[in-house]
Design an enzyme around this catalytic site. Structure first.
Site, short mmCIF file in Angstrom:
data_model
loop_
_atom_site.label_atom_id
_atom_site.label_comp_id
_atom_site.label_asym_id
_atom_site.label_seq_id
_atom_site.Cartn_x
_atom_site.Cartn_y
_atom_site.Cartn_z
N ASP A 50 0.85 -1.20 0.00
CA ASP A 50 0.00 0.00 0.00
C ASP A 50 0.88 1.24 0.00
OD1 ASP A 50 -2.85 1.11 0.51
OD2 ASP A 50 -1.60 2.17 1.96
N TYR A 55 3.41 9.67 -0.65
CA TYR A 55 4.44 9.04 0.20
C TYR A 55 5.84 9.21 -0.40
CZ TYR A 55 0.40 6.52 2.25
OH TYR A 55 -0.80 6.17 2.82
N LYS A 80 -2.35 5.66 -4.52
CA LYS A 80 -3.45 6.60 -4.30
C LYS A 80 -3.18 7.92 -5.01
CE LYS A 80 -3.56 4.68 0.37
NZ LYS A 80 -2.14 4.53 0.69
N HIS A 113 -7.35 9.46 -2.55
CA HIS A 113 -6.75 9.44 -1.21
C HIS A 113 -7.63 10.10 -0.14
CE1 HIS A 113 -2.48 9.17 0.68
NE2 HIS A 113 -3.39 9.00 1.60
P1 NAD Z 1 0.24 1.73 11.96
O1 NAD Z 1 -0.99 1.69 12.79
O2 NAD Z 1 0.50 0.64 10.97
O3 NAD Z 1 1.45 1.86 12.96
C1 NAD Z 1 2.76 1.89 12.52
C2 NAD Z 1 3.69 2.14 13.69
O4 NAD Z 1 3.40 1.23 14.74
C3 NAD Z 1 5.14 1.88 13.30
O5 NAD Z 1 5.74 3.04 12.81
C4 NAD Z 1 5.74 1.41 14.60
O6 NAD Z 1 6.11 2.53 15.36
C5 NAD Z 1 4.60 0.72 15.27
N1 NAD Z 1 4.60 -0.76 15.06
C6 NAD Z 1 4.34 -1.45 13.92
N2 NAD Z 1 4.39 -2.76 14.16
C7 NAD Z 1 4.68 -2.92 15.46
C8 NAD Z 1 4.86 -4.04 16.28
N3 NAD Z 1 4.72 -5.28 15.82
N4 NAD Z 1 5.15 -3.82 17.60
C9 NAD Z 1 5.27 -2.57 18.10
N5 NAD Z 1 5.11 -1.46 17.36
C10 NAD Z 1 4.82 -1.64 16.04
O7 NAD Z 1 0.27 3.18 11.29
P2 NAD Z 1 0.48 3.83 9.86
O8 NAD Z 1 1.85 3.63 9.31
O9 NAD Z 1 -0.02 5.22 10.01
O10 NAD Z 1 -0.57 3.07 8.93
C11 NAD Z 1 -0.26 1.92 8.18
C12 NAD Z 1 -0.41 2.18 6.70
O11 NAD Z 1 -1.71 2.70 6.43
C13 NAD Z 1 0.52 3.27 6.15
O12 NAD Z 1 1.84 2.83 5.99
C14 NAD Z 1 -0.18 3.60 4.87
O13 NAD Z 1 0.09 2.62 3.89
C15 NAD Z 1 -1.64 3.54 5.29
N6 NAD Z 1 -2.19 4.88 5.64
C16 NAD Z 1 -3.13 5.42 4.84
C17 NAD Z 1 -3.68 6.66 5.13
C18 NAD Z 1 -4.75 7.21 4.23
O14 NAD Z 1 -5.08 8.41 4.37
N7 NAD Z 1 -5.31 6.46 3.34
C19 NAD Z 1 -3.26 7.37 6.26
C20 NAD Z 1 -2.29 6.79 7.09
C21 NAD Z 1 -1.77 5.54 6.78
#
Ligand code: NAD
Length: 281
Positions: A50, A55, A80, A113
């Site tokens: 994704d 990004y 997106k 997006h």
């Molecule tokens: P997430 O909820 O996936 O959290 C990621 C963070 O959690 C990491 O940076 C790390 O600090 C921690 N983490 C991950 N795995 C872990 C583990 N096993 N143990 C402990 N800590 C851990 O947050 P995100 O990155 O904001 O969201 C995931 C994906 O969603 C993004 O990479 C992106 O692809 C998508 N996204 C989309 C939008 C949108 O507007 N469509 C917005 C935000 C994110």
């Protein structure tokens, strides 16, 4: 260490199979870092990526695809359209740019997006998505951050019902209204920030379940979302966590655990409300 994990697929409303768990790459930059993380994710068994134009790592994802032994068809690729690319002709140009960066000639899923309702261009934008879909350049088209009223407005004139709405969804923001509406409309719920960007990992209810099952809080949360039927795209740049986050298909949460997790909703966002998100237009 190569692992074989079988991630279940969700059948989208046009019959396309989408892996229920993918790898999110927001904030994994620059391109060489993104490329290395994606290759680690492939090695761990992820087959869905994704990304998004904003990004600034589509090139890194493309490089990983190029370097990987996987064939393009083995991978479910989502990107997106950014807010300032909304409009008809601008979508067609943006799509070509994303394809070029990703080094591919088709997308599995292309998402609008944010609705950016203030600018009121998402209906026109969707017409261009429908054209690209009709031309066979995208296997499924969807939206992201659409609230119920945006979905209804879109559907008033749409020929194609979005396959997916990717929304902020985690234990503290359970999106009850959208979750039910998606079911009614045949739209798959895809969770962004499924771990609440880490903010939910210290929750005592999640912690107690994790301890009893000898799993980590992240695994419990992701498993809960899988059992709800959601698609999840957790992000990590750390190899051990990348592997941990996909190791959720060999255990199950009980009905009681599901109920307990359903009870910790707080209506708390880690991101912006879609109605307020108007920057960069
Ligand atoms: P997430 O909820 O996936 O959290 C990621 C963070 O959690 C990491 O940076 C790390 O600090 C921690 N983490 C991950 N795995 C872990 C583990 N096993 N143990 C402990 N800590 C851990 O947050 P995100 O990155 O904001 O969201 C995931 C994906 O969603 C993004 O990479 C992106 O692809 C998508 N996204 C989309 C939008 C949108 O507007 N469509 C917005 C935000 C994110």
């Amino acid at each position: 260490m190569s692992t074989s994990v079988t991630v279940p697929a969700v059948s989208l409303n046009n019959g396309v199979a989408m892996p229920q768990l993918g790898f999110g790459v927001w904030q994994i930059t620059p391109d060489d870092r993104a490329s290395a993380a994606v290759l680690t994710a492939f090695d761990a068994g992820y087959r869905a990526i994704d990304t998004a134009r904003i990004y600034t790592n589509e090139g890194g994802v493309g490089a990983a695809l190029e370097r990987s032994e996987l064939s393009r068809d083995d991978v479910f690729l989502t990107t997106k359209l950014w807010n300032n690319e909304q409009g008809y002709d601008s979508v067609l140009r943006a799509f070509d740019n994303s394809l070029a960066k990703l080094g591919t000639d088709y997308l599995d899923l292309y998402l609008v997006h944010w609705p950016v309702p203030f600018h009121n261009r998402y209906v026109e934008t969707w017409r261009a998505f429908e054209k690209l879909y009709a031309d066979g350049l995208i296997r499924a088209i969807g939206v992201s951050n659409f609230e119920p009223n945006h979905l209804r407005t879109l559907l008033d004139s749409a020929n194609v019902v979005p396959a997916v709405n990717q929304i902020e969804f985690h234990p503290y923001l359970q999106q009850h209204e959208l979750f039910e509406l998606h079911k009614e409309l045949g739209i798959a719920t895809e969770s962004w920030s499924p771990l609440g960007q880490g903010t939910v990992l210290g929750d005592p209810v999640i912690g107690a379940i994790a301890e009893r099952l000898q799993k980590t809080p992240a695994q419990v949360i992701l498993r809960w979302q899988i059992q709800l039927g959601n698609i999840v795209v957790p992000k990590s740049a750390t190899e051990s966590r990348i592997r941990e986050n996909i190791s959720i298909f060999e255990f199950e949460l009980s009905a009681d655990d599901m109920t307990a997790l359903g009870g910790i909703h707080r209506g708390e966002r880690v991101g912006q409300h879609p109605n307020d998100f108007i920057d960069d237009f």
